[in-house]
Design an enzyme around this catalytic site. Sequence first.
Site, PDB file in Angstrom:
ATOM      1  N   GLU A  54       0.860  -1.182   0.000  1.00  0.00           N
ATOM      2  CA  GLU A  54       0.000   0.000   0.000  1.00  0.00           C
ATOM      3  C   GLU A  54       0.897   1.232   0.000  1.00  0.00           C
ATOM      4  O   GLU A  54       1.972   1.230   0.620  1.00  0.00           O
ATOM      5  CB  GLU A  54      -0.885   0.012   1.246  1.00  0.00           C
ATOM      6  CG  GLU A  54      -1.743   1.275   1.329  1.00  0.00           C
ATOM      7  CD  GLU A  54      -2.869   1.196   2.351  1.00  0.00           C
ATOM      8  OE1 GLU A  54      -2.776   0.384   3.283  1.00  0.00           O
ATOM      9  OE2 GLU A  54      -3.837   1.960   2.197  1.00  0.00           O
ATOM     10  N   CYS A 253      -6.662   0.760   2.891  1.00  0.00           N
ATOM     11  CA  CYS A 253      -7.663   1.847   2.900  1.00  0.00           C
ATOM     12  C   CYS A 253      -7.532   2.760   1.694  1.00  0.00           C
ATOM     13  O   CYS A 253      -8.473   3.483   1.360  1.00  0.00           O
ATOM     14  CB  CYS A 253      -7.538   2.661   4.170  1.00  0.00           C
ATOM     15  SG  CYS A 253      -8.009   1.742   5.621  1.00  0.00           S
ATOM     16  N   ASN A 384     -12.129  -3.283   0.719  1.00  0.00           N
ATOM     17  CA  ASN A 384     -11.064  -3.578   1.684  1.00  0.00           C
ATOM     18  C   ASN A 384     -11.675  -3.849   3.060  1.00  0.00           C
ATOM     19  O   ASN A 384     -12.218  -4.911   3.284  1.00  0.00           O
ATOM     20  CB  ASN A 384     -10.059  -2.416   1.708  1.00  0.00           C
ATOM     21  CG  ASN A 384      -9.003  -2.569   2.773  1.00  0.00           C
ATOM     22  OD1 ASN A 384      -8.431  -3.649   2.910  1.00  0.00           O
ATOM     23  ND2 ASN A 384      -8.740  -1.543   3.539  1.00  0.00           N
ATOM     24  N   GLU A 385     -11.624  -2.847   3.936  1.00  0.00           N
ATOM     25  CA  GLU A 385     -12.149  -3.071   5.296  1.00  0.00           C
ATOM     26  C   GLU A 385     -13.564  -2.526   5.375  1.00  0.00           C
ATOM     27  O   GLU A 385     -13.812  -1.507   6.007  1.00  0.00           O
ATOM     28  CB  GLU A 385     -11.258  -2.368   6.319  1.00  0.00           C
ATOM     29  CG  GLU A 385     -10.025  -3.148   6.656  1.00  0.00           C
ATOM     30  CD  GLU A 385      -9.182  -2.511   7.750  1.00  0.00           C
ATOM     31  OE1 GLU A 385      -9.385  -1.311   8.054  1.00  0.00           O
ATOM     32  OE2 GLU A 385      -8.314  -3.206   8.282  1.00  0.00           O
TER      33      GLU A 385
HETATM   34  O1  AHR Z   1      -2.082  -1.375   6.881  1.00  0.00           O
HETATM   35  C1  AHR Z   1      -2.549  -0.110   7.197  1.00  0.00           C
HETATM   36  C2  AHR Z   1      -4.068  -0.034   7.153  1.00  0.00           C
HETATM   37  O2  AHR Z   1      -4.603  -0.857   8.125  1.00  0.00           O
HETATM   38  C3  AHR Z   1      -4.701  -0.512   5.887  1.00  0.00           C
HETATM   39  O3  AHR Z   1      -4.747   0.442   4.917  1.00  0.00           O
HETATM   40  C4  AHR Z   1      -6.083  -0.858   6.326  1.00  0.00           C
HETATM   41  O4  AHR Z   1      -6.682  -1.830   5.513  1.00  0.00           O
HETATM   42  C5  AHR Z   1      -5.909  -1.254   7.757  1.00  0.00           C
HETATM   43  O5  AHR Z   1      -6.809  -0.614   8.581  1.00  0.00           O
END
Ligand code: AHR
Length: 665
Positions: A54, A253, A384-385
């Site tokens: 990321e 994220c 994602n989350e």
């Molecule tokens: O790894 C950092 C963040 O942690 C990621 O972007 C997210 O998916 C998680 O909350």
Amino acid sequence: MLSKNYFYTFIGILVLLACSQNKSSQPVKFNSIQIEAGKPLVPIQPTMYGIFFEDINSGADGGLYAELIKNRSFEFEYPWMGWQHLPVAETRFNTGNELTIMNNAKNSENNLKYVRIDKRDESNDFGMSNEGFDGIGFKKDASYDFSFWAKSNQGLIKLRAELRDTSGNLYGHTEIEVKGGGWSKHESTIKTSGTVANGRLHIYFIGKGQCDIDHISLFPQDTWKGRKGGLRKDLVQLLADLKPGFMRFPGGCIVEGRTLNERYQWKKTVGAVEERKPMINRWNMEFKHRPSPDYFQSFGLGFFEYFLLAEDIGAEPVPIISCGLACQFNSSEMAALEDLDPYVQDAMDLIEFANGDEHTKWGSVRAAMGHSTPFNLKYIGVGNEQWGNEYFERYVVFANTIKSKYPAMNIISGTGPFAEGELFEDAEKALTALKPEIVDEHYYKNPSWFKDNANRYDKYDRNRYKIFAGEYAAQSVATTSPDNKNTWECALAEAAFMTGLERNADVVYMSSYAPLFAHTTRWQWTPDLIWYDNLNSFGTANYYVQKLFSNYRGHYTLLIRSGKENLIGQNGIYGSASIDTVDRQVIIKLVNTSNEDQHIDLDITGLKPVKSASEIELTSSSLNTYNTIDKPELIKPVTKNMNWASLNNKVKINANTFKVFLLKV
Ligand code: AHR
């Protein structure tokens, strides 16, 4: 006659000897561990251990993407961010020379701004300088590609580009004349005479006239595979050394965005780099304790480059796409279900970009970028989350559409940000019904949680989806605390936990530590797997844990037990065993999380004669130690050959130590 002193010393020595004799005569207590080497159990997927990329902590710009110029095309919110006018002193206002930002919105949607240089006098100290990403790192006797786009409007202007340190010492320079009435790329090379971690690029405009300039770029020539405008070699090497089974990108994220507008849109990251419109990075101001106002995404590292990198390092590409729902920790902005089409279409087009032949619309974009053969994409993640019904109902639309055209595609869904609790359980229920192939779980927890959860998947339902432990890392202080460190305690706890992933390879198909990268001064989130500054990089203790699991994965699990139980912390010991059918070796991973040395009696059945054996030890004298940029190898694996026959199956694992035994048969 002995003096009194001698007499007492003599008696003292006798007592010491007696004590030490007594100690060594104490029987060693052995932990008995049974391994069935002759009965391979379940396959361990090639994707078992992978990486999660990321653009956080300057992971892409200022990190993996080797561009040295920050805000190269003046598209940041404040167009001069990263740039300083030269001379810095007020004297420049008296010369009649001017640097202006021109707004080009009428002609280009993606490339809104550029710089106009009006040079009205002959002074040679008029220009601008770029600060890079907390400085520009360059190395002695290396070559750097300097380039820019420009057009000459009037007169004759020459650019003199210089690499200097902050004291003003010069290490290399080049000069190029701005030519042509239309925009064209100008290129040259700067050779450097010294190494500087925190340098600057100075650009001086020489002569008289007017020209326009944009997309000013500086890259080391020594990139990964020597690609122009490529990736930092040392960082890719660290990734390649992990031998990752997959590479997940672009997050995290960042996929979701704080708002839908800021979500990651892959189509905006392919094609000519000059046409990729930079955008704010969502980690820019996420944490008040680590504000990063100058953190933007140039997208120079875009989806084509991600696929290429995955291919280079032998990893399955695993792109994650927005499901039309922005970060639920931020805005929770979502596209109405009836407006979801463009989002779903992005997913469909992405599959075509990766797998379509060169006659398809998106396959031809890939081919034009230099990769006519498909990337053979097999996995795609939706969201994602995310959590709640709003996610599940959007997921279904994506899944149905993707499956109708690409039935073999493995779709990854997710249980959201929490490893347990109501939201997690709701997601488990909903996803069991929706039947995604793979479900992503995240856990950012303390080290004890990792040890206590080494049995997490022992209890999982074998008849539903497979697990992608997609983001995890033990937190030494608390999740998102800036005081978290990559301590040995955390790494050891992760090793204990990972034995549980491996033992349950019939359920767990993928796993990855997160986040992957962090710049030593430009980070927002810690702990992270790999750290670097502008010149150097290193793997953390956690990196070496990942590397040992991944490099010595094996093809099938073997039963490993303590009596009738799985090895999940008896006397602090955790373990997994596997067999590598290509290298023909039995692999035993044992993690001693106790403060005592542990002796182990390995009762291995079905083991063919051992031809040679070795052990790899990863340990530290203190649980609180961690590798740093100055001491990058405090904790690293040490390999020793063993005389297996003489050991009588008895091995020792020191306190707080992770060992991998390799028995060649
Ligand atoms: O790894 C950092 C963040 O942690 C990621 O972007 C997210 O998916 C998680 O909350």
